[in-house]
Design a protein around this motif. Structure first.
Motif, PDB file in Angstrom:
ATOM      1  N   ARG A   1       0.824  -1.210   0.000  1.00  0.00           N
ATOM      2  CA  ARG A   1       0.000   0.000   0.000  1.00  0.00           C
ATOM      3  C   ARG A   1       0.857   1.258   0.000  1.00  0.00           C
ATOM      4  NH1 ARG A   1      -4.472   1.583   4.673  1.00  0.00           N
ATOM      5  NH2 ARG A   1      -5.357   3.410   3.630  1.00  0.00           N
ATOM      6  N   VAL A   2       1.860   1.301   0.861  1.00  0.00           N
ATOM      7  CA  VAL A   2       2.665   2.522   0.965  1.00  0.00           C
ATOM      8  C   VAL A   2       3.588   2.671  -0.240  1.00  0.00           C
ATOM      9  CG1 VAL A   2       4.566   1.505   2.314  1.00  0.00           C
ATOM     10  CG2 VAL A   2       4.032   3.938   2.561  1.00  0.00           C
ATOM     11  N   THR A   3       4.126   1.573  -0.767  1.00  0.00           N
ATOM     12  CA  THR A   3       5.006   1.685  -1.933  1.00  0.00           C
ATOM     13  C   THR A   3       4.217   2.087  -3.182  1.00  0.00           C
ATOM     14  OG1 THR A   3       4.815  -0.724  -2.262  1.00  0.00           O
ATOM     15  CG2 THR A   3       6.748   0.082  -1.074  1.00  0.00           C
ATOM     16  N   GLU A   4       2.998   1.592  -3.301  1.00  0.00           N
ATOM     17  CA  GLU A   4       2.162   1.985  -4.437  1.00  0.00           C
ATOM     18  C   GLU A   4       1.783   3.457  -4.364  1.00  0.00           C
ATOM     19  OE1 GLU A   4      -1.144  -0.691  -4.514  1.00  0.00           O
ATOM     20  OE2 GLU A   4      -0.005  -2.313  -5.476  1.00  0.00           O
ATOM     21  N   LEU A   5       1.528   3.961  -3.158  1.00  0.00           N
ATOM     22  CA  LEU A   5       1.207   5.382  -3.006  1.00  0.00           C
ATOM     23  C   LEU A   5       2.401   6.246  -3.410  1.00  0.00           C
ATOM     24  CD1 LEU A   5      -0.821   5.434   0.336  1.00  0.00           C
ATOM     25  CD2 LEU A   5      -1.669   6.024  -1.935  1.00  0.00           C
ATOM     26  N   ARG A   6       3.601   5.823  -3.027  1.00  0.00           N
ATOM     27  CA  ARG A   6       4.796   6.581  -3.397  1.00  0.00           C
ATOM     28  C   ARG A   6       4.982   6.575  -4.916  1.00  0.00           C
ATOM     29  NH1 ARG A   6       7.285  10.701  -1.850  1.00  0.00           N
ATOM     30  NH2 ARG A   6       7.373   9.905   0.307  1.00  0.00           N
ATOM     31  N   GLN A   7       4.747   5.424  -5.544  1.00  0.00           N
ATOM     32  CA  GLN A   7       4.891   5.339  -6.995  1.00  0.00           C
ATOM     33  C   GLN A   7       3.861   6.222  -7.696  1.00  0.00           C
ATOM     34  OE1 GLN A   7       7.359   3.511  -8.772  1.00  0.00           O
ATOM     35  NE2 GLN A   7       6.536   4.930 -10.303  1.00  0.00           N
ATOM     36  N   ARG A   8       2.628   6.208  -7.203  1.00  0.00           N
ATOM     37  CA  ARG A   8       1.584   7.047  -7.797  1.00  0.00           C
ATOM     38  C   ARG A   8       1.917   8.530  -7.660  1.00  0.00           C
ATOM     39  NH1 ARG A   8      -3.977   5.143  -5.259  1.00  0.00           N
ATOM     40  NH2 ARG A   8      -4.693   7.036  -6.346  1.00  0.00           N
ATOM     41  N   LEU A   9       2.506   8.890  -6.525  1.00  0.00           N
ATOM     42  CA  LEU A   9       2.882  10.280  -6.299  1.00  0.00           C
ATOM     43  C   LEU A   9       3.980  10.705  -7.282  1.00  0.00           C
ATOM     44  CD1 LEU A   9       1.739  12.265  -4.219  1.00  0.00           C
ATOM     45  CD2 LEU A   9       3.687  11.747  -2.744  1.00  0.00           C
ATOM     46  N   ASP A  10       4.952   9.813  -7.489  1.00  0.00           N
ATOM     47  CA  ASP A  10       6.024  10.104  -8.449  1.00  0.00           C
ATOM     48  C   ASP A  10       5.464  10.203  -9.872  1.00  0.00           C
ATOM     49  OD1 ASP A  10       7.800  10.065  -6.367  1.00  0.00           O
ATOM     50  OD2 ASP A  10       8.505   8.015  -6.744  1.00  0.00           O
ATOM     51  N   ASP A  11       4.567   9.272 -10.223  1.00  0.00           N
ATOM     52  CA  ASP A  11       3.966   9.284 -11.560  1.00  0.00           C
ATOM     53  C   ASP A  11       3.129  10.542 -11.779  1.00  0.00           C
ATOM     54  OD1 ASP A  11       5.122   6.842 -11.988  1.00  0.00           O
ATOM     55  OD2 ASP A  11       3.294   5.673 -11.688  1.00  0.00           O
ATOM     56  N   LEU A  12       2.476  10.996 -10.703  1.00  0.00           N
ATOM     57  CA  LEU A  12       1.625  12.179 -10.815  1.00  0.00           C
ATOM     58  C   LEU A  12       2.448  13.420 -11.148  1.00  0.00           C
ATOM     59  CD1 LEU A  12      -1.103  13.562 -10.582  1.00  0.00           C
ATOM     60  CD2 LEU A  12      -0.789  13.668  -8.092  1.00  0.00           C
ATOM     61  N   ALA A  13       3.624  13.524 -10.568  1.00  0.00           N
ATOM     62  CA  ALA A  13       4.489  14.677 -10.851  1.00  0.00           C
ATOM     63  C   ALA A  13       4.846  14.719 -12.339  1.00  0.00           C
ATOM     64  CB  ALA A  13       5.751  14.599  -9.998  1.00  0.00           C
ATOM     65  N   VAL A  14       5.140  13.547 -12.900  1.00  0.00           N
ATOM     66  CA  VAL A  14       5.487  13.465 -14.323  1.00  0.00           C
ATOM     67  C   VAL A  14       4.272  13.797 -15.186  1.00  0.00           C
ATOM     68  CG1 VAL A  14       6.260  11.931 -16.179  1.00  0.00           C
ATOM     69  CG2 VAL A  14       7.296  11.760 -13.895  1.00  0.00           C
ATOM     70  N   LEU A  15       3.109  13.240 -14.819  1.00  0.00           N
ATOM     71  CA  LEU A  15       1.879  13.492 -15.581  1.00  0.00           C
ATOM     72  C   LEU A  15       1.552  14.974 -15.622  1.00  0.00           C
ATOM     73  CD1 LEU A  15      -0.746  12.561 -17.009  1.00  0.00           C
ATOM     74  CD2 LEU A  15      -1.775  12.290 -14.723  1.00  0.00           C
ATOM     75  N   HIS A  16       1.654  15.643 -14.477  1.00  0.00           N
ATOM     76  CA  HIS A  16       1.320  17.057 -14.415  1.00  0.00           C
ATOM     77  C   HIS A  16       2.312  17.891 -15.223  1.00  0.00           C
ATOM     78  CE1 HIS A  16       1.184  21.110 -12.494  1.00  0.00           C
ATOM     79  NE2 HIS A  16      -0.106  20.912 -12.702  1.00  0.00           N
ATOM     80  N   GLU A  17       3.576  17.545 -15.138  1.00  0.00           N
ATOM     81  CA  GLU A  17       4.600  18.281 -15.880  1.00  0.00           C
ATOM     82  C   GLU A  17       4.351  18.187 -17.385  1.00  0.00           C
ATOM     83  OE1 GLU A  17       9.472  18.222 -16.445  1.00  0.00           O
ATOM     84  OE2 GLU A  17       8.539  17.210 -14.722  1.00  0.00           O
ATOM     85  N   LEU A  18       4.021  16.983 -17.866  1.00  0.00           N
ATOM     86  CA  LEU A  18       3.740  16.797 -19.297  1.00  0.00           C
ATOM     87  C   LEU A  18       2.466  17.534 -19.715  1.00  0.00           C
ATOM     88  CD1 LEU A  18       4.589  12.994 -19.726  1.00  0.00           C
ATOM     89  CD2 LEU A  18       5.862  14.957 -20.652  1.00  0.00           C
TER      90      LEU A  18
END
Length: 367
Positions: free
Chosen positions: A67-84
């Motif tokens: 649960r916690v590792t998936e949340l961290r991955q989603r947070l990292d992916d979100l930063a990339v998504l927003h930047e693009l």
């Protein structure tokens, strides 16, 4: 908008980092590894009881880590998504990022609340007893409404429940009910529900349609485990058997399978009629009795276990009010958390109250 989003994202990342620190991910990974080694032992199932404990704990710890590792991955992916999305002027992707940010905030808040559950028994299953108090037939009906509320809450989360015993009132509702909810940390979560719940409404049982105030008490205990060593000598108990009954006193089977156990030194009485055999009912009733005796034992030994106490009178231990008339509101007296939709709350939507209660308990403990 972009700067605001990045600020919110940074704040959320900081909150998740704090959660990760409290959870101690390195220690959690080591524990998962050790449990995986035990689970791989070819002789594991030589002792089915111990095997069940190991595999269950492994499943729980793996779920925590995932649960916690998936949340961290989603947070990292979100930063990339927003930047693009910003770079390409993609409005649809920007909206998707905004929605994901809100979803992540909600999930990280819920995980943060979980880290506040660090009590001795918080990880365990919960044994819940609901009793009608002042208010006559309305109180009995109210107790049954609360029973449904908690069972619906468990159903919403996919938590298994087992009803041990229901004592039906003569006209409507129930005198009392005892049931178990099985899930990681469910005792710690539900323990904040202990206390007297107050209902104000137009009584459906009053032919003059007058407003009625009624009360029901909720007791929440941790399920006992073998390590607790709660000894109950045979000489200290009296066991009575009788036929299970349903609403209106109707017999639901033709054998004396229901079991009532009286603990003679304390006067504690528990019963179970849900199982088909007398032996199963006796085993279930003994578990409830042991939970109650564990509660008493810990109260006597440790002052910090006062939260487990069965408390007070209808007026002296109120923790939440549910008002259906003349206005619509549910309000927690301790946390002041309130909502204006009692229908949703009574259908099991109580997570907001649970989270507020857990945070309140932690704050008061630190004062």
């Amino acid at each position: 908008m972009s700067a605001e989003f990045e600020t919110d994202l940074k704040d959320l990342g900081g909150k998740l980092s704090q959660v990760e620190a409290v959870m101690d991910l390195e220690a959690l990974r080591n524990e998962v590894g050790a449990l995986e080694e035990q689970a791989a032992d070819p002789h594991l199932w030589d002792d089915p009881g111990e095997a069940q404990k190991i595999t269950s704990r492994l499943s729980h710890k793996q779920a925590q880590l995932r649960r916690v590792t998936e949340l961290r991955q989603r947070l990292d992916d979100l930063a990339v998504l927003h930047e693009l999305a910003v770079a390409e002027g993609d409005a649809a992707s920007r909206d998707e990022a905004e929605k994901e940010l809100k979803d992540l905030a909600k999930e990280i808040d819920a995980l943060e609340v979980r880290t506040l559950l660090s009590g001795e028994y918080d990880e365990r299953n919960a044994v819940v007893t609901i009793r009608a108090e002042a208010g006559g037939v309305d109180a009995a009906d109210w107790a049954e409404m609360l029973l449904r509320m908690y069972l619906r809450w468990a159903e919403r989360h996919g938590y298994p429940t087992e009803v041990y015993d229901i004592s039906y009132a003569e006209e409507a509702g129930i005198k009392s009910a005892t049931f178990k909810v099985s899930a990681p940390y469910v005792y710690g979560t539900l323990s904040v529900e202990q206390g007297t719940h107050r209902l104000v409404r137009i009584s459906p049982f009053d032919n003059q349609s007058r407003r009625q105030t009624s009360f029901a008490h909720v007791e929440v205990l941790p399920e006992v485990e073998e390590v607790d060593h709660v000894d109950v000598p045979e000489k200290d108990i009296r066991i009575d058997v009788y036929r299970s009954s349903g609403p209106g006193g109707q017999s639901v089977n033709t054998t004396d399978s229901a079991v009532r156990i009286t603990h003679l030194p304390t006067g504690i009485v528990v019963s179970c009629q849900n199982e088909k055999s007398q032996l199963q009912n006796r085993a279930a009733a003994m578990k409830v009795l042991q939970a109650k005796l564990l509660q008493r034992k810990k109260e006597e030994e440790r002052a910090e276990m006062e939260a487990l106490r069965d408390g007070g009178s209808s007026w002296g231990n109120q923790m939440r009010s549910y008002v259906l008339h003349p206005y619509q509101m549910v309000k927690d007296i301790r946390t002041e958390h309130e909502v204006g939709n009692p229908t949703a709350v009574l259908d099991g939507d109580i997570d907001g109250f649970l989270e507020a209660g857990i945070r309140w308990r932690k704050q008061t403990a630190n004062v």
